[in-house]
Design a protein around this motif. Structure first.
Motif, PDB file in Angstrom:
ATOM      1  N   UNK A  78      68.678 103.289  17.189  1.00 27.25           N
ATOM      2  CA  UNK A  78      68.518 103.516  18.198  1.00 27.25           C
ATOM      3  C   UNK A  78      68.208 101.804  19.289  1.00 27.25           C
ATOM      4  N   UNK A  79      66.767 101.290  18.375  1.00 26.76           N
ATOM      5  CA  UNK A  79      67.054 100.733  18.299  1.00 26.76           C
ATOM      6  C   UNK A  79      68.256  99.473  18.397  1.00 26.76           C
ATOM      7  N   UNK A  80      68.342  99.240  17.294  1.00 24.38           N
ATOM      8  CA  UNK A  80      69.973  98.428  17.741  1.00 24.38           C
ATOM      9  C   UNK A  80      71.129  98.468  18.321  1.00 24.38           C
ATOM     10  N   UNK A  81      71.029  99.795  19.009  1.00 25.97           N
ATOM     11  CA  UNK A  81      71.938 100.029  19.309  1.00 25.97           C
ATOM     12  C   UNK A  81      71.527  99.564  20.615  1.00 25.97           C
ATOM     13  N   UNK A  82      70.637  99.457  21.210  1.00 27.67           N
ATOM     14  CA  UNK A  82      70.064  99.221  22.615  1.00 27.67           C
ATOM     15  C   UNK A  82      70.016  97.877  22.486  1.00 27.67           C
ATOM     16  N   UNK A  83      69.887  97.041  20.952  1.00 30.11           N
ATOM     17  CA  UNK A  83      69.865  95.575  21.716  1.00 30.11           C
ATOM     18  C   UNK A  83      71.044  95.089  20.883  1.00 30.11           C
ATOM     19  N   UNK A  84      71.784  96.089  20.663  1.00 28.57           N
ATOM     20  CA  UNK A  84      73.747  95.315  20.510  1.00 28.57           C
ATOM     21  C   UNK A  84      74.118  95.677  21.787  1.00 28.57           C
ATOM     22  N   UNK A  85      73.880  96.442  22.839  1.00 28.47           N
ATOM     23  CA  UNK A  85      74.302  96.587  24.598  1.00 28.47           C
ATOM     24  C   UNK A  85      74.265  95.589  25.414  1.00 28.47           C
ATOM     25  N   UNK A  86      72.436  95.181  24.776  1.00 28.42           N
ATOM     26  CA  UNK A  86      72.002  93.958  25.846  1.00 28.42           C
ATOM     27  C   UNK A  86      71.665  92.871  25.295  1.00 28.42           C
ATOM     28  N   UNK A  87      71.522  92.839  24.032  1.00 27.71           N
ATOM     29  CA  UNK A  87      71.029  91.512  23.796  1.00 27.71           C
ATOM     30  C   UNK A  87      72.044  91.061  22.462  1.00 27.71           C
ATOM     31  N   UNK A  88      73.220  91.381  22.631  1.00 28.20           N
ATOM     32  CA  UNK A  88      74.479  90.678  21.858  1.00 28.20           C
ATOM     33  C   UNK A  88      74.132  89.403  21.082  1.00 28.20           C
ATOM     34  N   UNK A  89      73.504  88.465  22.042  1.00 24.41           N
ATOM     35  CA  UNK A  89      73.705  87.275  22.207  1.00 24.41           C
ATOM     36  C   UNK A  89      72.540  86.651  20.648  1.00 24.41           C
ATOM     37  N   UNK A  90      71.700  87.798  20.658  1.00 24.81           N
ATOM     38  CA  UNK A  90      71.053  87.583  19.620  1.00 24.81           C
ATOM     39  C   UNK A  90      70.991  87.986  18.040  1.00 24.81           C
ATOM     40  N   UNK A  91      72.377  88.734  17.890  1.00 21.03           N
ATOM     41  CA  UNK A  91      72.970  88.629  16.218  1.00 21.03           C
ATOM     42  C   UNK A  91      73.397  87.519  16.092  1.00 21.03           C
ATOM     43  N   UNK A  92      73.579  87.204  14.556  1.00 22.78           N
ATOM     44  CA  UNK A  92      74.233  86.399  14.014  1.00 22.78           C
ATOM     45  C   UNK A  92      75.178  86.522  14.040  1.00 22.78           C
ATOM     46  N   UNK A  93      76.193  88.010  14.355  1.00 24.82           N
ATOM     47  CA  UNK A  93      77.492  87.645  14.120  1.00 24.82           C
ATOM     48  C   UNK A  93      77.894  87.407  14.807  1.00 24.82           C
TER      49      UNK A  93
END
Length: 416
Positions: free
Chosen positions: A388-403
């Motif tokens: 769920x930490x990854x899911x939340x981050x992918x929704x609200x912090x998409x820019x933080x992921x390398x992809x």
């Protein structure tokens, strides 16, 4: 085997152990070992609540210590990393609960399959890939949340046992400030023991017994696998390994053998299935203690894990005596020592999780979920903290992921 990370060597491990052994890592290993021994009380409580035979419960705990102690000596000695081995506590609770439903042999058959799944996950290299892709702030948020209870349990005795708690905590901080060459954990333990002796601890009920692990042949049923084996496999791969790897990385170790930890845990779980034991995996709280700065310099902290494993092996046959001794000791004693040992690990994990650079919201959710201890679909909080930490981050912090950053076209470079 190409995906299993190469270690240092076992050939010179005894010589290197004696070379690197010092007061810091020996005392820290002692604390980790005592913490691991106390976990056996959880097995006894869970087994008793499920109505399991007392003789089986004792064999279960003895196998936990003997088998995981042997693996806990091998892993840190080969990799020269602080990687103590134990078993999954959520797995233990499920194991005790499922035995009255499906039977002991069927539960152990499901354990064998879960171990095989974990072994394949390690041998195939899946675990290493997952750990490389998992954002470190989210992993550290999960680790901080998981260990928060140890910090809270350390300070709770200040409410009902303020004198011994104050004595032990003050002894730790004063010795850290004034006695630089003496590990503060040892001073705190001695202060606590001194207080207990001064106030009169009742040791009259302590009894000595000697028993060893016993062989049993597992059986295979689909019902047992679906009810227990599959959730156990998810816990071993998705919860126990990430927690242990995250703790070690959080202490400054760059290369951690995630595939090997998963594969060896899987193999150990398969061995465990033939000896009335439900799992083998890296021990997260013990890893936090053995990898902490209290264990000395980075290159010598592996000794603490070996010491903890040796304590397991030596104590296993006499665990009936150990249980009596632990029961005679107030609960606050181990709680305070464990909390003091993990303080710097908790602060390090929180510093990485909430540095404010990336994945801050995902790390916060991972922290809160892990700290809550919730279970969803009978799977523990640390697994869901990562998911769920990854899911939340992918929704609200998409820019933080390398992809996400790689998806943007390259900016036009200025002409020479």
């Amino acid at each position: 085997m190409k995906h299993i990370e190469k270690g240092v060597s076992l050939r010179h491990a005894p010589r290197d152990f004696l070379r690197d052994l010092n007061v810091d890592n020996a005392s820290t290993g002692l604390v980790a070992g005592i913490l691991g021994l106390s976990v056996g009380v959880v097995h006894i409580s869970a087994g008793t609540a499920a109505g399991l035979d007392s003789s089986f419960i004792m064999i279960w705990v003895i196998s936990y210590l003997m088998i995981n102690g042997l693996f806990g000596i091998f892993m840190p000695a080969y990799y020269r990393l602080p990687m103590p081995m134990a078993n999954s506590i959520p797995g233990a609770l499920m194991f005790a609960a499922v035995i009255p439903v499906v039977g002991l042999e069927a539960a152990l058959g499901a354990t064998l399959i879960a171990g095989a799944i974990s072994l394949v996950a390690g041998l195939s290299g899946v675990m290493g890939i997952v750990m490389r892709l998992m954002p470190m702030p989210i992993v550290m948020g999960m680790v901080a949340g998981m260990l928060l209870s140890f910090g809270l349990n350390m300070v709770r005795p200040l409410e009902n046992a303020i004198v011994p708690a104050t004595v032990m905590i003050l002894a730790f901080f004063l010795s850290a400030r004034l006695l630089r060459k003496v590990p503060p954990l040892i001073v705190s333990m001695l202060a606590g023991i001194g207080y207990l002796m001064a106030t009169g601890v009742d040791l009259s009920g302590i009894e000595a017994t000697i028993r060893f692990p016993e062989f049993i042949m597992p059986q295979f049923t689909l019902n047992a696998f679906l009810a227990y084996g599959l959730p156990l496999a998810i816990i071993l791969v998705g919860m126990e390994t990430p927690a242990g790897v995250g703790l070690i990385k959080g202490m400054g170790y760059k290369e951690v053998p995630a595939n090997a930890i998963t594969a060896v845990g899987g193999f150990g779980t398969m061995v465990s299935a033939f000896f009335n034991l439900h799992s083998t995996c890296i021990a997260a709280p013990m890893t936090g203690i053995c990898s902490s700065p209290e264990a000395g310099t980075h290159e010598k902290r592996w000794v603490a894990a070996v010491v903890a494993g040796a304590i397991f092996v030596v104590a296993a046959p006499f665990y009936g005596y150990v249980v009596s001794l632990l029961e005679a000791t107030p609960r606050y004693f181990i709680a305070i020592i464990a909390g003091l040992a993990l303080m710097r690990v908790i602060t390090s994990a929180m510093a990485i999780a909430f540095s404010g650079r990336k994945h801050e919201m995902g790390a916060l959710f991972a922290f809160l979920i892990a700290a809550s201890g919730i279970q969803i679909l009978d799977i523990g909080a640390t697994f869901w903290a990562l998911v769920l930490g990854v899911v939340v981050s992918m929704i609200f912090e998409t820019k933080d992921f390398e992809f996400a950053s790689n998806a943007h076209p390259l900016k036009k470079q200025p002409a020479d």
